[in-house]
Structures are given as C-alpha cells and as structure tokens.
Design a protein around this motif. Structure first.
Motif, PDB file in Angstrom:
ATOM      1  N   UNK A  18     -27.830 -27.350  17.130  1.00 26.24           N
ATOM      2  CA  UNK A  18     -27.089 -27.265  15.880  1.00 26.24           C
ATOM      3  C   UNK A  18     -27.675 -26.226  14.925  1.00 26.24           C
ATOM      4  N   UNK A  19     -28.684 -25.502  15.365  1.00 31.68           N
ATOM      5  CA  UNK A  19     -29.303 -24.515  14.483  1.00 31.68           C
ATOM      6  C   UNK A  19     -28.683 -23.142  14.704  1.00 31.68           C
ATOM      7  N   UNK A  20     -28.563 -22.392  13.616  1.00 26.30           N
ATOM      8  CA  UNK A  20     -28.035 -21.037  13.693  1.00 26.30           C
ATOM      9  C   UNK A  20     -26.541 -20.932  13.474  1.00 26.30           C
ATOM     10  N   UNK A  21     -25.875 -22.062  13.276  1.00 20.15           N
ATOM     11  CA  UNK A  21     -24.435 -22.052  13.017  1.00 20.15           C
ATOM     12  C   UNK A  21     -24.043 -23.389  12.398  1.00 20.15           C
ATOM     13  N   UNK A  22     -22.832 -23.459  11.870  1.00 18.86           N
ATOM     14  CA  UNK A  22     -22.310 -24.703  11.316  1.00 18.86           C
ATOM     15  C   UNK A  22     -21.791 -25.600  12.439  1.00 18.86           C
ATOM     16  N   UNK A  23     -21.923 -26.915  12.254  1.00 15.38           N
ATOM     17  CA  UNK A  23     -21.423 -27.872  13.243  1.00 15.38           C
ATOM     18  C   UNK A  23     -20.700 -29.006  12.530  1.00 15.38           C
ATOM     19  N   UNK A  24     -19.545 -29.380  13.068  1.00 13.10           N
ATOM     20  CA  UNK A  24     -18.766 -30.495  12.538  1.00 13.10           C
ATOM     21  C   UNK A  24     -18.658 -31.541  13.644  1.00 13.10           C
ATOM     22  N   UNK A  25     -19.154 -32.751  13.365  1.00  9.11           N
ATOM     23  CA  UNK A  25     -19.266 -33.793  14.385  1.00  9.11           C
ATOM     24  C   UNK A  25     -18.291 -34.928  14.130  1.00  9.11           C
ATOM     25  N   UNK A  26     -17.819 -35.493  15.236  1.00  7.64           N
ATOM     26  CA  UNK A  26     -17.031 -36.723  15.167  1.00  7.64           C
ATOM     27  C   UNK A  26     -17.563 -37.674  16.231  1.00  7.64           C
ATOM     28  N   UNK A  27     -17.745 -38.939  15.860  1.00  6.66           N
ATOM     29  CA  UNK A  27     -18.205 -39.959  16.803  1.00  6.66           C
ATOM     30  C   UNK A  27     -17.013 -40.811  17.223  1.00  6.66           C
ATOM     31  N   UNK A  37     -18.713 -19.245  12.251  1.00 11.48           N
ATOM     32  CA  UNK A  37     -19.474 -19.734  13.404  1.00 11.48           C
ATOM     33  C   UNK A  37     -19.454 -21.259  13.498  1.00 11.48           C
ATOM     34  N   UNK A  38     -18.376 -21.875  13.035  1.00 13.40           N
ATOM     35  CA  UNK A  38     -18.276 -23.331  13.056  1.00 13.40           C
ATOM     36  C   UNK A  38     -18.048 -23.847  14.478  1.00 13.40           C
ATOM     37  N   UNK A  39     -18.866 -24.815  14.889  1.00 15.39           N
ATOM     38  CA  UNK A  39     -18.717 -25.477  16.179  1.00 15.39           C
ATOM     39  C   UNK A  39     -18.219 -26.902  15.943  1.00 15.39           C
ATOM     40  N   UNK A  40     -17.467 -27.416  16.906  1.00 15.96           N
ATOM     41  CA  UNK A  40     -16.867 -28.742  16.772  1.00 15.96           C
ATOM     42  C   UNK A  40     -17.357 -29.629  17.917  1.00 15.96           C
ATOM     43  N   UNK A  41     -17.850 -30.826  17.561  1.00 16.39           N
ATOM     44  CA  UNK A  41     -18.420 -31.721  18.562  1.00 16.39           C
ATOM     45  C   UNK A  41     -17.831 -33.118  18.451  1.00 16.39           C
ATOM     46  N   UNK A  42     -17.598 -33.735  19.600  1.00 13.71           N
ATOM     47  CA  UNK A  42     -17.341 -35.169  19.635  1.00 13.71           C
ATOM     48  C   UNK A  42     -18.483 -35.811  20.404  1.00 13.71           C
ATOM     49  N   UNK A  43     -19.141 -36.776  19.764  1.00  9.68           N
ATOM     50  CA  UNK A  43     -20.217 -37.530  20.403  1.00  9.68           C
ATOM     51  C   UNK A  43     -19.656 -38.894  20.787  1.00  9.68           C
ATOM     52  N   UNK A  45     -16.267 -37.308   9.600  1.00  7.77           N
ATOM     53  CA  UNK A  45     -16.674 -36.000  10.093  1.00  7.77           C
ATOM     54  C   UNK A  45     -17.999 -35.664   9.413  1.00  7.77           C
ATOM     55  N   UNK A  46     -18.986 -35.334  10.215  1.00 11.51           N
ATOM     56  CA  UNK A  46     -20.327 -35.038   9.713  1.00 11.51           C
ATOM     57  C   UNK A  46     -20.572 -33.542   9.809  1.00 11.51           C
ATOM     58  N   UNK A  47     -20.967 -32.930   8.702  1.00 13.05           N
ATOM     59  CA  UNK A  47     -21.190 -31.484   8.670  1.00 13.05           C
ATOM     60  C   UNK A  47     -22.686 -31.189   8.685  1.00 13.05           C
ATOM     61  N   UNK A  48     -23.103 -30.380   9.656  1.00 13.24           N
ATOM     62  CA  UNK A  48     -24.491 -29.963   9.808  1.00 13.24           C
ATOM     63  C   UNK A  48     -24.584 -28.486   9.449  1.00 13.24           C
ATOM     64  N   UNK A  49     -25.545 -28.136   8.588  1.00 15.40           N
ATOM     65  CA  UNK A  49     -25.657 -26.738   8.169  1.00 15.40           C
ATOM     66  C   UNK A  49     -26.419 -25.914   9.211  1.00 15.40           C
ATOM     67  N   UNK A  50     -26.480 -24.589   9.049  1.00 19.24           N
ATOM     68  CA  UNK A  50     -27.125 -23.741  10.063  1.00 19.24           C
ATOM     69  C   UNK A  50     -28.621 -23.978  10.239  1.00 19.24           C
TER      70      UNK A  50
END
Length: 212
Positions: A66-75, A106-112, A175-180
């Motif tokens: 999750x480092x070096x770009x934005x990440x948006x997570x959904x569980x 550089x937003x990445x999208x994740x489902x956990x 939705x959880x937003x993780x910074x770079x």
C-alpha cells in the motif's frame, strides 16, 4: 442484510476504532482543517500494523503493497447476496467518474475477503474482476484478517443459521482510504453514493498534501 443491521454493524466497528484513536473533523494538529466527508478523516494517521495475507495471484500480501500510491479498501466476501455486489458496483462507478475527470491518478482498489473458508484467491480474483478488471483481491487466515480488520474498525460475524457452506456473514460496509505512506487517513461510511464520494475523496487527497 437489512439496512438497519448494516448501519448498526458499521457504526459498532467505527466506534471500536474511535475508542483507541482520535477520529473526526477539526481534531488534526495541522492548521489545515480536515474536509467534511460521509465518514471520518483521521486526526492522526496511524501506520498499518504488519500483517500477512495472500493476494488474488497467490502471492504474499502485506502493508508494503500500500506504499507509494493511494489505496481504497472494501471488506466483503464473494458469496455475499446483496451488500457486497452493491458496494463494488458503486466502487466501479466511482472509478469510472474519476477516470472521466482524469483524476484517478495512482489509486488502487482492493477487496479483502472476510470469508477465507470459501474465498480462494482465484475465486476472489474472478469475482472482483467482474466489477472492474483493475480491482484486486486478498484473503488470509482468520487470525491475520482479524488483525487487519481491528485496525480499520471493521466488524464481521457469521450470521445465525445456514449450513457449513451456505452461511452468510454480517459485516461492516465501509471504504477505507490508505495514503501513499501506507497510513489510514479516512473511512467512508454508507450510503456510498459515487457522486457524493468523488469530491470528498479528492478533498481528502488534497488535504494530505497539506499535512504530510
């Protein structure tokens, strides 16, 4: 999952997170006030405690991804009958709106997945790609998932009834937003209206530039 129950579970998880962290508007040590969002902007950006999951390609997955770009997570989980398909559809609509504005960056999208018993990496990959080819998935042991969920105020519990392979899971829908820098910066609570969330997401990203 009934709407009232969904909201109750989501708020319970966020309340648990708030018990250990200052969350809210106007609490930041920065002179720049945090933006108003449907949810919370973190006054302190806690680093993610190390964890080990497995991504959709069977590769180890940890907070360094999750480092070096934005990440948006959904569980969520792939057998979810209603909440997860709705949330991922809204996430895909948000992605489309960002791209139309040339604002995705550089937003990445994740489902956990919160259902490691049934959600294999391959099944998870097939599921998230149905909503967008660029969506990514991850899962892992219950112990590692709980470690991650606790940090983000996510609650998931098996609903009463159902068989060994036909159960449902009540879970938070945030939705959880993780910074770079790999730190938690915002949590977006339901309802997730893409038109509302888009300017709020961009505002949080702009806020990050002031406080980093």
């Amino acid at each position: 999952m009934a709407r009232a129950r969904l909201i109750a579970i989501t708020l319970a998880g966020v309340a648990a997170l708030a018990a250990g962290l200052w969350i809210g508007q106007g609490l930041s040590g920065s002179q720049e006030p945090p933006p108003q969002v449907q949810g919370f902007v973190m006054s302190e950006r806690p680093p993610v405690v190390p964890f080990t999951l497995t991504d959709q390609d069977g590769k180890p997955f940890g907070p360094e991804r999750w480092r070096g770009h934005w990440s948006l997570l959904y569980f969520g989980y792939t057998y979810c009958p209603d909440v997860c398909p709705t949330a991922l559809t809204e996430l895909a609509q948000l992605q489309k709106a960002l791209r139309e504005r040339n604002a995705e960056g550089d937003l990445h999208y994740w489902m956990v997945s919160v259902d490691p018993q049934r959600d294999s990496p391959q099944r998870l990959k097939t599921y998230v790609h149905f909503f967008s080819p660029s969506f990514e998935g991850a899962t892992g042991s219950e112990a590692e998932l709980k470690k991650l969920m606790y940090q983000f105020g996510v609650v998931a519990m098996r609903a009463p009834g159902g068989g060994e392979d036909s159960y449902t899971i009540d879970h938070s829908s945030t939705f959880t937003l993780i910074d770079p820098e790999g730190r938690l910066i915002a949590i977006f609570t339901p309802p997730h209206d893409p038109e509302t969330m888009l300017p709020q997401l961009l505002a949080v990203q702009a806020y990050y530039q002031h406080i980093r």
